[in-house]
Design a protein around this motif. Structure first.
Motif, PDB file in Angstrom:
ATOM      1  N   PRO A 281      13.289  -5.708   7.495  1.00 16.20           N
ATOM      2  CA  PRO A 281      12.406  -5.097   6.290  1.00 16.20           C
ATOM      3  C   PRO A 281      10.864  -5.527   5.969  1.00 16.20           C
ATOM      4  O   PRO A 281       9.759  -4.768   5.536  1.00 16.20           O
ATOM      5  N   GLY A 282      10.231  -6.439   6.569  1.00 19.49           N
ATOM      6  CA  GLY A 282       8.942  -6.876   7.323  1.00 19.49           C
ATOM      7  C   GLY A 282       8.090  -5.823   7.587  1.00 19.49           C
ATOM      8  O   GLY A 282       7.713  -5.228   7.044  1.00 19.49           O
ATOM      9  N   VAL A 283       9.144  -5.665   8.813  1.00 17.36           N
ATOM     10  CA  VAL A 283       8.187  -4.830   9.370  1.00 17.36           C
ATOM     11  C   VAL A 283       8.022  -2.935   9.190  1.00 17.36           C
ATOM     12  O   VAL A 283       6.813  -2.898   8.476  1.00 17.36           O
ATOM     13  N   GLY A 284       9.254  -2.741   7.953  1.00 22.56           N
ATOM     14  CA  GLY A 284       9.452  -2.000   6.658  1.00 22.56           C
ATOM     15  C   GLY A 284       7.663  -2.374   6.253  1.00 22.56           C
ATOM     16  O   GLY A 284       7.339  -0.934   5.451  1.00 22.56           O
ATOM     17  N   LEU A 285       7.611  -3.153   5.282  1.00 18.47           N
ATOM     18  CA  LEU A 285       6.831  -3.158   4.379  1.00 18.47           C
ATOM     19  C   LEU A 285       5.371  -3.379   5.265  1.00 18.47           C
ATOM     20  O   LEU A 285       4.141  -2.249   4.287  1.00 18.47           O
ATOM     21  N   THR A 286       5.415  -3.416   6.220  1.00 23.82           N
ATOM     22  CA  THR A 286       3.484  -3.392   7.027  1.00 23.82           C
ATOM     23  C   THR A 286       3.276  -2.041   7.444  1.00 23.82           C
ATOM     24  O   THR A 286       2.299  -1.437   6.829  1.00 23.82           O
ATOM     25  N   MET A 287       4.692  -0.958   7.281  1.00 24.33           N
ATOM     26  CA  MET A 287       3.957   0.719   7.333  1.00 24.33           C
ATOM     27  C   MET A 287       4.198   0.360   6.333  1.00 24.33           C
ATOM     28  O   MET A 287       3.405   2.353   6.650  1.00 24.33           O
ATOM     29  N   LEU A 288       5.108   0.862   5.432  1.00 23.65           N
ATOM     30  CA  LEU A 288       4.714   1.445   3.744  1.00 23.65           C
ATOM     31  C   LEU A 288       2.621   0.861   4.039  1.00 23.65           C
ATOM     32  O   LEU A 288       1.758   1.827   2.714  1.00 23.65           O
ATOM     33  N   ALA A 289       2.394   0.165   4.084  1.00 17.17           N
ATOM     34  CA  ALA A 289       0.859  -0.417   3.930  1.00 17.17           C
ATOM     35  C   ALA A 289       0.151   0.304   4.698  1.00 17.17           C
ATOM     36  O   ALA A 289      -0.806   0.848   3.612  1.00 17.17           O
ATOM     37  N   LEU A 290       0.739   0.310   5.270  1.00 20.84           N
ATOM     38  CA  LEU A 290      -0.289   1.604   6.609  1.00 20.84           C
ATOM     39  C   LEU A 290      -0.253   2.815   5.645  1.00 20.84           C
ATOM     40  O   LEU A 290      -1.536   4.002   5.915  1.00 20.84           O
ATOM     41  N   ALA A 291       0.205   3.537   5.595  1.00 21.76           N
ATOM     42  CA  ALA A 291       0.547   4.906   5.023  1.00 21.76           C
ATOM     43  C   ALA A 291      -0.319   4.581   3.416  1.00 21.76           C
ATOM     44  O   ALA A 291      -1.209   5.635   3.000  1.00 21.76           O
ATOM     45  N   MET A 292      -0.135   3.779   2.937  1.00 20.09           N
ATOM     46  CA  MET A 292      -0.728   3.608   1.468  1.00 20.09           C
ATOM     47  C   MET A 292      -2.568   3.400   2.010  1.00 20.09           C
ATOM     48  O   MET A 292      -3.150   3.865   1.332  1.00 20.09           O
ATOM     49  N   LEU A 293      -2.951   2.399   2.488  1.00 22.04           N
ATOM     50  CA  LEU A 293      -4.108   2.547   2.753  1.00 22.04           C
ATOM     51  C   LEU A 293      -4.827   3.449   3.363  1.00 22.04           C
ATOM     52  O   LEU A 293      -6.066   4.163   3.501  1.00 22.04           O
ATOM     53  N   LEU A 294      -3.840   4.843   4.543  1.00 22.19           N
ATOM     54  CA  LEU A 294      -4.454   5.750   5.379  1.00 22.19           C
ATOM     55  C   LEU A 294      -4.278   7.170   4.282  1.00 22.19           C
ATOM     56  O   LEU A 294      -4.851   8.049   4.458  1.00 22.19           O
TER      57      LEU A 294
END
Length: 298
Positions: A281-294
């Motif tokens: 789940p933590g890895v999933g959150l970091t990928m969500l953060a990338l999508a939000m940033l970009l």
């Protein structure tokens, strides 16, 4: 300070996507040899060989000019940042896993955003602040392995703490690259920074470098160093320098959010299996953060 946009910004994003995949491999390769060779020795060899590769490239393409050698303190400053980062990374991998160490790296965008504001006066939108917070939460989840008790007692491993110091140096590197650039090509800047880093690491670790029995090192050490020299030193230095001139600092290192995912794939390729389910789940959150940033900012 030169500014880019449009198609050049897209090229910056593609450069950082390649960067994230290559960096993911460095954690897995680094973990394989972390206890075979002293960190300062491995990084001295890595920087020296990569500097030769980039120096040849800069000369062959005619991108190294006499004017680029002005104000050499710039390259010493940037070289020191990179030397600290990479030596700390390999020191950390002696005790920390590749996945948890790469999770610490995902804290860099929020540190880069702070340093970019202080150095370049780059501001962030509310969406970017939210994305950085989500990414930090994902990183902490992985670092503490989803264990709330470990989080509440702040039970962080020694390796993760060591690498955090290195990540502060890398977070400074991105805005400082843009701030100090005077029109030098990415390959030229990367060569001169690597040359400075090589001199600094050799000066610091000369005793260990001289005492190492290189003939006794197992073949995997040289294979890993080969990957680190070409894939995650020569190439990634150019990619970061290139992208830093085209994207805001926080977005440059936003791609570090992909690193834990890439590390998991590299570890699978090396036959090491998946990390514990509580980490995912933590890895999933970091990928969500990338999508939000970009996501496109209006």
């Amino acid at each position: 300070m030169i500014r880019y946009g449009g198609a050049e910004a897209v090229k910056g994003h593609l450069a950082m996507l390649a960067f994230s995949a290559l960096i993911g491999g460095s954690f897995s390769f680094g973990g394989l040899i972390a206890n075979d060779i002293a960190p300062v020795v491995s990084q001295a060899l890595r920087f020296a060989m990569a500097a030769v590769v980039l120096g040849i490239a800069a000369l062959a393409t005619g991108q190294l000019r006499r004017a680029d050698l002005a104000a050499p303190w710039r390259y010493l400053m940037l070289g020191a940042m990179m030397a600290i980062y990479f030596v700390m990374m390999f020191e950390a991998l002696k005790t920390a896993t590749p996945v948890s160490t790469s999770a610490v790296m995902t804290l860099m965008p929020i540190m880069t955003a702070v340093f970019s504001f202080l150095i370049l006066r780059q501001t962030t939108t509310r969406r970017m602040v939210a994305a950085l917070a989500v990414g930090a939460a994902g990183a902490l989840w992985v670092i503490f392995r989803g264990d709330r008790a470990a989080l509440m007692t702040f039970d962080v491993g020694r390796g993760e703490l060591i690498f955090f110091v290195g990540c502060i140096a890398h977070a400074l590197y991105v805005p400082l690259t843009r701030w100090s650039n005077r029109g030098e090509a990415a390959v030229t800047t990367s060569f001169l920074v690597l040359l400075a880093a090589t001199m600094l690491v050799f000066a610091y670790g000369w005793t260990e470098i001289r005492a190492t029995d290189y003939g006794a090192l197992r073949p995997m050490v040289w294979v890993a160093l080969g990957y680190l020299v070409i894939g995650t030193t020569a190439v990634t230095f150019v990619l970061v320098a290139y992208a830093s001139m085209r994207l805001d600092g926080a977005k440059v290192l936003a791609y570090t959010y992909l690193t834990p995912g890439w590390v998991i794939l590299w570890e699978l390729a090396f036959g090491n299996g998946l990390p514990g389910a509580m980490v995912l789940p933590g890895v999933g959150l970091t990928m969500l953060a990338l999508a939000m940033l970009l996501k496109h900012e209006t």
